[in-house]
Every structure is written in structure tokens, then in C-alpha cells.
Design a protein around this motif. Structure first.
Motif, short mmCIF file in Angstrom:
data_model
loop_
_atom_site.label_atom_id
_atom_site.label_comp_id
_atom_site.label_asym_id
_atom_site.label_seq_id
_atom_site.Cartn_x
_atom_site.Cartn_y
_atom_site.Cartn_z
N LEU A 249 0.75 -1.21 0.03
CA LEU A 249 0.00 0.12 -0.07
C LEU A 249 0.79 1.32 0.06
O LEU A 249 0.61 2.22 -0.92
CB LEU A 249 -1.00 0.05 1.25
CG LEU A 249 -1.99 1.27 1.44
CD1 LEU A 249 -2.84 0.95 0.21
CD2 LEU A 249 -2.67 1.20 2.82
N TRP A 250 1.93 1.22 0.84
CA TRP A 250 2.68 2.55 0.91
C TRP A 250 3.44 2.60 -0.39
O TRP A 250 3.55 3.77 -0.96
CB TRP A 250 4.01 2.16 1.97
CG TRP A 250 4.92 3.17 2.03
CD1 TRP A 250 4.98 4.50 2.52
CD2 TRP A 250 6.25 3.39 1.41
NE1 TRP A 250 6.08 5.27 2.53
CE2 TRP A 250 7.02 4.16 1.88
CE3 TRP A 250 6.81 2.25 0.92
CZ2 TRP A 250 8.27 4.54 1.38
CZ3 TRP A 250 8.31 2.14 0.65
CH2 TRP A 250 9.07 3.50 0.60
N LEU A 251 3.88 1.64 -1.14
CA LEU A 251 4.59 1.57 -2.34
C LEU A 251 3.95 2.16 -3.43
O LEU A 251 4.10 2.98 -4.27
CB LEU A 251 5.22 0.36 -2.87
CG LEU A 251 6.17 0.41 -4.13
CD1 LEU A 251 7.17 1.10 -3.85
CD2 LEU A 251 6.47 -1.15 -4.42
N GLY A 252 2.43 1.58 -3.52
CA GLY A 252 1.48 1.98 -4.53
C GLY A 252 0.96 3.73 -4.23
O GLY A 252 1.06 4.22 -5.28
N CYS A 253 0.93 4.15 -3.15
CA CYS A 253 0.61 5.35 -2.85
C CYS A 253 1.77 6.19 -3.37
O CYS A 253 1.76 7.49 -3.89
CB CYS A 253 0.36 5.71 -1.32
SG CYS A 253 -1.13 5.08 -0.68
N ARG A 254 3.09 5.78 -3.18
CA ARG A 254 4.33 6.46 -3.36
C ARG A 254 4.38 6.67 -5.27
O ARG A 254 4.82 7.71 -5.39
CB ARG A 254 5.46 5.92 -3.02
CG ARG A 254 6.74 6.61 -3.20
CD ARG A 254 7.81 5.93 -2.08
NE ARG A 254 9.08 6.43 -2.52
CZ ARG A 254 10.31 5.75 -2.47
NH1 ARG A 254 10.47 4.83 -1.96
NH2 ARG A 254 11.33 6.75 -2.93
N ILE A 255 4.09 5.55 -5.75
CA ILE A 255 4.19 5.73 -7.12
C ILE A 255 3.12 6.39 -7.60
O ILE A 255 3.36 7.43 -8.62
CB ILE A 255 4.25 4.33 -7.93
CG1 ILE A 255 5.35 3.26 -7.62
CG2 ILE A 255 4.04 4.26 -8.98
CD1 ILE A 255 5.16 1.84 -7.63
#
Length: 121
Positions: free
Chosen positions: A36-42
Motif C-alpha cells: 500500500l505504501w509503495l502504491g501510494c508513493r508511485i
């Protein structure tokens, strides 16, 4: 040791099994939170389209739906020695109908396929 106490000890979960299941659950939650954190960052780094890149209406305005009654075109018959036509070789499978009035159900008909009605008498 009686049979009853032995079966109770076997039914009780071992501490090692409980610890293993807890670690698997923590790893799964960590993996989901990380994704979830990586998706929001991308998503935060993606460029939004500029106004000129947005879709535009055609010059004549919005395109409207055309309703017309169509008839099936006749499919040409093939000789036994001839070549059978494939669907891709049939250029036009329908044409506008001479009468543009909508067909209605027959009086006394069921109105839908397989409804179990008696149909016309």
C-alpha cells in the motif's frame, strides 16, 4: 497419566505453533502495508495530463445515438464444390428496414423466451 489428561495435552496448541502462526500473520500484514505504501508513493509521482491532453468534443458537438430498425441480409448459398464463406468475408450482415416501425409482441404471446406461458391459442 490418564487417557483424559493425555488427550487434553494433545489438543492444547503448542507455544511454537502459536508463535509461528503469529509471525506469519505479522509478515502478511507487513507485506500488505508495504505494498500500500509503495502504491501510494508511485501514484504521487505520476504526472497528471495537461488540459490540452484531455479528450475534446468533436467540432460538430456531441455525437448522438442513431436508432433504426434493421433487417438481416441474405447469406449467399454455397454449392457443394464451392468455398464456404467465413464471417470475415461477409461484409454487410444487415441493412436498414423499409418500415421503421418497431415490432410489438403478438397479442396473447408470452413476451419472453421460455417464460412458460401458453402462447397464442
Amino acid at each position: 497419566m490418564t487417557t483424559a489428561s493425555a488427550s487434553i495435552q494433545m489438543a492444547a496448541p503448542s507455544g511454537l505453533l502459536s508463535l509461528g502462526l503469529f509471525l506469519v500473520a505479522v509478515a502478511l500484514v507487513t507485506l500488505l502495508a508495504g505494498s500500500l505504501w509503495l502504491g501510494c508513493r508511485i501514484r504521487a509521482h505520476e504526472q497528471l495530463p495537461r488540459p490540452e491532453e484531455q479528450p475534446q468534443l468533436p467540432p460538430g458537438g456531441a455525437v448522438h445515438e442513431v436508432r433504426e430498425i434493421r433487417e438481416s441480409a441474405e447469406i449467399p448459398k454455397v454449392d457443394k464444390s464451392g468455398h464456404a464463406l467465413t464471417p470475415y468475408e461477409l461484409a454487410h450482415s444487415s441493412r436498414p428496414s423499409a418500415s421503421q416501425e418497431r415490432r410489438r409482441w403478438d397479442e396473447g404471446g408470452s413476451g419472453s423466451f421460455g417464460s412458460g406461458g401458453l402462447g397464442p391459442h
